[in-house]
Design a protein around this motif. Sequence first.
Motif, PDB file in Angstrom:
ATOM      1  N   GLY A  15       3.513   1.696   9.556  1.00 24.91           N
ATOM      2  CA  GLY A  15       2.700   1.567   8.354  1.00 24.91           C
ATOM      3  C   GLY A  15       1.409   2.371   8.402  1.00 24.91           C
ATOM      4  N   THR A  16       0.702   2.325   9.543  1.00 26.79           N
ATOM      5  CA  THR A  16      -0.551   3.082   9.641  1.00 26.79           C
ATOM      6  C   THR A  16      -0.282   4.584   9.630  1.00 26.79           C
ATOM      7  OG1 THR A  16      -0.535   2.837  12.064  1.00 26.79           O
ATOM      8  CG2 THR A  16      -1.861   1.279  10.806  1.00 26.79           C
ATOM      9  N   ARG A  17       0.842   5.012  10.198  1.00 19.44           N
ATOM     10  CA  ARG A  17       1.168   6.437  10.148  1.00 19.44           C
ATOM     11  C   ARG A  17       1.343   6.896   8.701  1.00 19.44           C
ATOM     12  NH1 ARG A  17       2.655  10.615  12.984  1.00 19.44           N
ATOM     13  NH2 ARG A  17       2.864   9.526  14.978  1.00 19.44           N
ATOM     14  N   VAL A  18       2.061   6.104   7.910  1.00 16.73           N
ATOM     15  CA  VAL A  18       2.298   6.462   6.514  1.00 16.73           C
ATOM     16  C   VAL A  18       0.975   6.579   5.766  1.00 16.73           C
ATOM     17  CG1 VAL A  18       3.250   5.641   4.328  1.00 16.73           C
ATOM     18  CG2 VAL A  18       4.619   5.505   6.416  1.00 16.73           C
ATOM     19  N   ASP A 164       6.788  -5.848 -12.649  1.00 15.76           N
ATOM     20  CA  ASP A 164       7.227  -4.483 -12.404  1.00 15.76           C
ATOM     21  C   ASP A 164       6.143  -3.766 -11.607  1.00 15.76           C
ATOM     22  OD1 ASP A 164       9.698  -4.530 -13.849  1.00 15.76           O
ATOM     23  OD2 ASP A 164       8.531  -4.497 -15.712  1.00 15.76           O
ATOM     24  N   VAL A 165       6.563  -2.865 -10.740  1.00 16.49           N
ATOM     25  CA  VAL A 165       5.577  -2.122  -9.948  1.00 16.49           C
ATOM     26  C   VAL A 165       5.047  -0.941 -10.745  1.00 16.49           C
ATOM     27  CG1 VAL A 165       6.678  -2.849  -7.797  1.00 16.49           C
ATOM     28  CG2 VAL A 165       7.310  -0.651  -8.824  1.00 16.49           C
ATOM     29  N   THR A 166       3.849  -0.498 -10.366  1.00 13.31           N
ATOM     30  CA  THR A 166       3.219   0.639 -11.034  1.00 13.31           C
ATOM     31  C   THR A 166       3.860   1.953 -10.622  1.00 13.31           C
ATOM     32  OG1 THR A 166       1.129  -0.556 -11.169  1.00 13.31           O
ATOM     33  CG2 THR A 166       1.024   1.844 -11.375  1.00 13.31           C
ATOM     34  N   GLY A 167       4.300   2.032  -9.388  1.00 14.86           N
ATOM     35  CA  GLY A 167       4.886   3.287  -8.923  1.00 14.86           C
ATOM     36  C   GLY A 167       5.601   3.136  -7.600  1.00 14.86           C
ATOM     37  N   LEU A 168       6.412   4.132  -7.292  1.00 18.64           N
ATOM     38  CA  LEU A 168       7.188   4.187  -6.056  1.00 18.64           C
ATOM     39  C   LEU A 168       6.783   5.448  -5.302  1.00 18.64           C
ATOM     40  CD1 LEU A 168       9.586   3.182  -4.308  1.00 18.64           C
ATOM     41  CD2 LEU A 168      11.115   4.369  -5.885  1.00 18.64           C
ATOM     42  N   VAL A 169       6.282   5.279  -4.089  1.00 17.19           N
ATOM     43  CA  VAL A 169       5.877   6.413  -3.250  1.00 17.19           C
ATOM     44  C   VAL A 169       6.616   6.311  -1.922  1.00 17.19           C
ATOM     45  CG1 VAL A 169       3.980   7.586  -2.075  1.00 17.19           C
ATOM     46  CG2 VAL A 169       3.595   6.549  -4.330  1.00 17.19           C
ATOM     47  N   PHE A 170       7.619   7.177  -1.750  1.00 11.90           N
ATOM     48  CA  PHE A 170       8.389   7.167  -0.507  1.00 11.90           C
ATOM     49  C   PHE A 170       7.551   7.726   0.640  1.00 11.90           C
ATOM     50  CE2 PHE A 170      12.217   7.889  -3.412  1.00 11.90           C
ATOM     51  CZ  PHE A 170      12.581   6.550  -3.397  1.00 11.90           C
ATOM     52  N   PRO A 171       7.639   7.139   1.825  1.00 12.83           N
ATOM     53  CA  PRO A 171       7.070   7.763   3.015  1.00 12.83           C
ATOM     54  C   PRO A 171       7.816   9.059   3.336  1.00 12.83           C
ATOM     55  CG  PRO A 171       7.420   5.423   3.362  1.00 12.83           C
ATOM     56  CD  PRO A 171       8.153   5.794   2.087  1.00 12.83           C
ATOM     57  N   ALA A 172       7.396   9.726   4.392  1.00 16.68           N
ATOM     58  CA  ALA A 172       8.018  11.000   4.755  1.00 16.68           C
ATOM     59  C   ALA A 172       7.904  11.192   6.260  1.00 16.68           C
ATOM     60  CB  ALA A 172       7.333  12.142   4.000  1.00 16.68           C
ATOM     61  N   LYS A 351       5.206  15.695  -1.158  1.00 14.72           N
ATOM     62  CA  LYS A 351       5.766  14.944  -2.284  1.00 14.72           C
ATOM     63  C   LYS A 351       5.130  13.557  -2.387  1.00 14.72           C
ATOM     64  CE  LYS A 351      10.357  17.109  -2.484  1.00 14.72           C
ATOM     65  NZ  LYS A 351      11.823  16.874  -2.326  1.00 14.72           N
ATOM     66  N   ALA A 352       4.916  12.916  -1.244  1.00 15.64           N
ATOM     67  CA  ALA A 352       4.292  11.591  -1.248  1.00 15.64           C
ATOM     68  C   ALA A 352       2.876  11.669  -1.820  1.00 15.64           C
ATOM     69  CB  ALA A 352       4.260  11.017   0.164  1.00 15.64           C
ATOM     70  N   ALA A 353       2.119  12.689  -1.411  1.00 18.64           N
ATOM     71  CA  ALA A 353       0.752  12.863  -1.929  1.00 18.64           C
ATOM     72  C   ALA A 353       0.769  13.202  -3.412  1.00 18.64           C
ATOM     73  CB  ALA A 353       0.032  13.942  -1.132  1.00 18.64           C
ATOM     74  N   ASP A 354       1.735  14.028  -3.827  1.00 15.51           N
ATOM     75  CA  ASP A 354       1.874  14.356  -5.263  1.00 15.51           C
ATOM     76  C   ASP A 354       2.015  13.085  -6.089  1.00 15.51           C
ATOM     77  OD1 ASP A 354       1.760  17.084  -4.955  1.00 15.51           O
ATOM     78  OD2 ASP A 354       3.944  17.382  -4.982  1.00 15.51           O
ATOM     79  N   ARG A 355       2.922  12.223  -5.657  1.00 12.27           N
ATOM     80  CA  ARG A 355       3.218  11.009  -6.412  1.00 12.27           C
ATOM     81  C   ARG A 355       2.032  10.045  -6.406  1.00 12.27           C
ATOM     82  NH1 ARG A 355       4.430   8.641 -10.518  1.00 12.27           N
ATOM     83  NH2 ARG A 355       5.696   6.748 -10.452  1.00 12.27           N
TER      84      ARG A 355
END
Length: 368
Positions: A15-18, A164-172, A351-355
Amino acid sequence: MRINFVIFGMNLTGGTRVVAEIINHLAERGHQMSVVTFGSPKDLRWIDLKAKVYYANRSLTQKIFGYLYRQAFGFQPWPEEETRQLIEFMPDCDINVATISYSGYAVNRSGKGVPFHYNMHYEPLVREEGYKKKIIEESYFLPTKKIVNSSWLAKQIKERVGRDVTGLVFPAIDHGIFYPRKEKPSTRRGRKIRIVSLAKYKWWKGLPDALKAIQIVRDRGYDIDFQTFGRIFDRNALPEEVRDIEFTFVGSRVNEQLAEFYSEADMLISASYFESFPLPPLEAMACGTPVVTTVYGTEDYAFDRKNALVVEPQKPEQMAEAIIELIGSESLYNQLREEGIKTAKSFTWEKAADRMEEIFKKAIEKNA
């Protein structure tokens, strides 16, 4: 934007890495990043964090008072004490992000910035019944905007909280570290097979089931070298029924060492009961190491018989059958290897930062 993250501790975990990687990539785009945390600078030795860090630690007087309070009344005013401490050190910001259930209270009450919560698990599932679990459950009903790291988690919050969630941000993953280093041997039959797994003894991580699966495979006549990795592991914490199953705990592996560890393995297995976008299977895929994993929380990148073998949790026999099939089928093994590499390449921190940036900008525009 002035973006603040509240993190209880900055020791290296998934989690902290993400969170740290997202912070650094947002900082590279010119955003003013800050972190409020407990702990000390030594906790950040594993990464060069591009943010101003505020350490919300208690003074000696506060620690003494807290001790006397517990002695006098038999309990600690938790998490109220920590919440007040975090708010006291919290800087002014445009966006304020909690990263664990407890920190949601500080973000919500601070009145600073648009309040968000980047959820990385449905935490009540992994807590025993009691006072702390109730506090955790209540945090999901706070009026913070929910960002989640997996489709599984979005579904959990919808079903259990009704939101409902505001957004989905996948880790990488860092593709400069996790990439195919060597070709795998052309055949696995008739030789020792190295299988690896994360060893983090929490009941829901399923390590006892992984050990049972390994023993089943061995009992079928296969020579298995089972190696596990992680920060700290006590073999005596395992249930007695699996304590004597042979495996090697290699300790902590980070970055290049971890990538080499994956690359030298024939496959990685993950037996968790439920996860929310766990990184080890994706990191192994990126290194060209096929994966056998349980289903819940890996649905965004692990697709059964396309790029991984996906089994039901708490069914070691099913995992054992998948392992044996992968050992015996060169075509399936090569397919999972090739497709796993392709899948992993699609998950980048850019992509994660973009989102994340997109979600934050929309929130500020809406609040303007």
